[in-house]
Design a protein around this motif. Structure first.
Motif, PDB file in Angstrom:
ATOM      1  N   THR A  61      14.887   3.468  14.569  1.00  0.00           N
ATOM      2  CA  THR A  61      15.527   3.168  13.292  1.00  0.00           C
ATOM      3  C   THR A  61      14.466   3.051  12.201  1.00  0.00           C
ATOM      4  N   PRO A  62      14.675   3.683  11.038  1.00  0.00           N
ATOM      5  CA  PRO A  62      13.696   3.560   9.948  1.00  0.00           C
ATOM      6  C   PRO A  62      13.646   2.138   9.390  1.00  0.00           C
ATOM      7  N   CYS A  63      12.473   1.724   8.961  1.00  0.00           N
ATOM      8  CA  CYS A  63      12.318   0.438   8.268  1.00  0.00           C
ATOM      9  C   CYS A  63      12.867   0.584   6.847  1.00  0.00           C
ATOM     10  N   SER A  64      13.207  -0.536   6.227  1.00  0.00           N
ATOM     11  CA  SER A  64      13.641  -0.519   4.826  1.00  0.00           C
ATOM     12  C   SER A  64      12.432  -0.261   3.929  1.00  0.00           C
ATOM     13  N   ALA A  65      12.671  -0.005   2.667  1.00  0.00           N
ATOM     14  CA  ALA A  65      11.583   0.269   1.716  1.00  0.00           C
ATOM     15  C   ALA A  65      10.645  -0.928   1.555  1.00  0.00           C
ATOM     16  N   ALA A  66      11.118  -2.141   1.818  1.00  0.00           N
ATOM     17  CA  ALA A  66      10.297  -3.347   1.670  1.00  0.00           C
ATOM     18  C   ALA A  66       9.578  -3.715   2.963  1.00  0.00           C
ATOM     19  N   GLU A  67       9.686  -2.840   3.988  1.00  0.00           N
ATOM     20  CA  GLU A  67       9.089  -3.125   5.285  1.00  0.00           C
ATOM     21  C   GLU A  67       8.246  -1.937   5.760  1.00  0.00           C
ATOM     22  N   TRP A  68       7.453  -2.169   6.804  1.00  0.00           N
ATOM     23  CA  TRP A  68       6.683  -1.108   7.443  1.00  0.00           C
ATOM     24  C   TRP A  68       6.505  -1.461   8.910  1.00  0.00           C
ATOM     25  N   ALA A  69       6.110  -0.490   9.723  1.00  0.00           N
ATOM     26  CA  ALA A  69       5.870  -0.724  11.144  1.00  0.00           C
ATOM     27  C   ALA A  69       4.819   0.250  11.649  1.00  0.00           C
ATOM     28  N   PRO A  70       3.876  -0.235  12.476  1.00  0.00           N
ATOM     29  CA  PRO A  70       2.945   0.694  13.108  1.00  0.00           C
ATOM     30  C   PRO A  70       3.660   1.497  14.205  1.00  0.00           C
ATOM     31  N   LYS A  71       3.037   2.559  14.679  1.00  0.00           N
ATOM     32  CA  LYS A  71       3.595   3.387  15.749  1.00  0.00           C
ATOM     33  C   LYS A  71       3.900   2.516  16.973  1.00  0.00           C
ATOM     34  N   GLY A  72       5.043   2.750  17.617  1.00  0.00           N
ATOM     35  CA  GLY A  72       5.413   2.033  18.834  1.00  0.00           C
ATOM     36  C   GLY A  72       5.933   0.629  18.601  1.00  0.00           C
ATOM     37  N   SER A  73       6.561   0.388  17.453  1.00  0.00           N
ATOM     38  CA  SER A  73       6.981  -0.969  17.090  1.00  0.00           C
ATOM     39  C   SER A  73       8.367  -1.345  17.604  1.00  0.00           C
ATOM     40  N   GLU A  74       8.490  -2.648  17.881  1.00  0.00           N
ATOM     41  CA  GLU A  74       9.769  -3.236  18.265  1.00  0.00           C
ATOM     42  C   GLU A  74      10.506  -3.812  17.056  1.00  0.00           C
ATOM     43  N   ARG A  75       9.797  -3.946  15.938  1.00  0.00           N
ATOM     44  CA  ARG A  75      10.419  -4.485  14.727  1.00  0.00           C
ATOM     45  C   ARG A  75       9.586  -4.059  13.521  1.00  0.00           C
ATOM     46  N   CYS A  76      10.186  -4.194  12.350  1.00  0.00           N
ATOM     47  CA  CYS A  76       9.480  -3.898  11.103  1.00  0.00           C
ATOM     48  C   CYS A  76       8.833  -5.172  10.577  1.00  0.00           C
ATOM     49  N   LEU A  77       7.779  -5.002   9.809  1.00  0.00           N
ATOM     50  CA  LEU A  77       7.069  -6.116   9.195  1.00  0.00           C
ATOM     51  C   LEU A  77       7.303  -6.076   7.694  1.00  0.00           C
ATOM     52  N   THR A  78       7.395  -7.238   7.076  1.00  0.00           N
ATOM     53  CA  THR A  78       7.588  -7.311   5.629  1.00  0.00           C
ATOM     54  C   THR A  78       6.301  -6.912   4.921  1.00  0.00           C
ATOM     55  N   LYS A  79       6.426  -6.033   3.939  1.00  0.00           N
ATOM     56  CA  LYS A  79       5.254  -5.649   3.148  1.00  0.00           C
ATOM     57  C   LYS A  79       4.871  -6.804   2.245  1.00  0.00           C
ATOM     58  N   GLU A  80       3.600  -7.149   2.228  1.00  0.00           N
ATOM     59  CA  GLU A  80       3.096  -8.169   1.322  1.00  0.00           C
ATOM     60  C   GLU A  80       2.938  -7.534  -0.056  1.00  0.00           C
ATOM     61  N   ALA A  81       2.871  -8.343  -1.084  1.00  0.00           N
ATOM     62  CA  ALA A  81       2.669  -7.820  -2.432  1.00  0.00           C
ATOM     63  C   ALA A  81       1.290  -7.172  -2.520  1.00  0.00           C
ATOM     64  N   CYS A  82       1.224  -6.039  -3.195  1.00  0.00           N
ATOM     65  CA  CYS A  82      -0.055  -5.345  -3.382  1.00  0.00           C
ATOM     66  C   CYS A  82      -0.935  -6.115  -4.367  1.00  0.00           C
ATOM     67  N   GLU A  83      -2.224  -6.043  -4.147  1.00  0.00           N
ATOM     68  CA  GLU A  83      -3.198  -6.628  -5.058  1.00  0.00           C
ATOM     69  C   GLU A  83      -3.852  -5.489  -5.838  1.00  0.00           C
TER      70      GLU A  83
END
Length: 136
Positions: A61-83
């Motif tokens: 399943t694709p992550c949402s635009a506010a999330e990302w996941a490395p290859k082989g992931s069980e879940r998406c991670l929330t993107k932190e604010a860019c600096e």
């Protein structure tokens, strides 16, 4: 007697102890992977920015635009604010004596806000064949 086998011995029975019999069993692909087709014998890792959160998945399943996941992931991670200082590079242009700076995101795993753009008077364009090189 005289036989073509000479002093051959005949084995009547073989018993093997201490080993478990081979048992073929099917297992589900683990979370973070999926099976590409029902007849496939392999589990394929989910690609970057996708996930499978349960064993036996047939797709990721694709992550949402506010999330990302490395290859082989069980879940998406929330993107932190860019600096601005670490996650963007400045792109400087000089047109008609005005310097413009826009920022290009270099870290795809952070959540970009609208980076500032800046325009100021007084830049000198580089001669043909040369590009600006900023020094601190």
């Amino acid at each position: 007697g005289d036989s073509k086998f000479g002093d051959a011995a005949w084995i009547k029975d073989i018993r093997i102890s201490g080993t478990k019999p081979f048992v073929h069993r099917c297992e589900l692909c683990p979370a973070g992977t999926y099976q590409t087709a029902p007849e496939s014998n392999e589990c394929t890792p989910c690609t970057e920015n996708t996930f499978s959160d349960f064993p036996g998945a047939t797709r990721c399943t694709p992550c949402s635009a506010a999330e990302w996941a490395p290859k082989g992931s069980e879940r998406c991670l929330t993107k932190e604010a860019c600096e601005l200082e670490t996650d963007f590079i400045p792109i400087r242009t000089c047109v008609n004596g005005k310097e413009s700076v826009r920022y290009e995101q270099v870290d795809p795993h952070c959540n970009p806000s609208n980076p500032p753009t800046d325009t100021k008077d007084g830049c000198t364009p580089c001669p043909a064949g040369l590009v600006p090189h900023d020094t601190a």
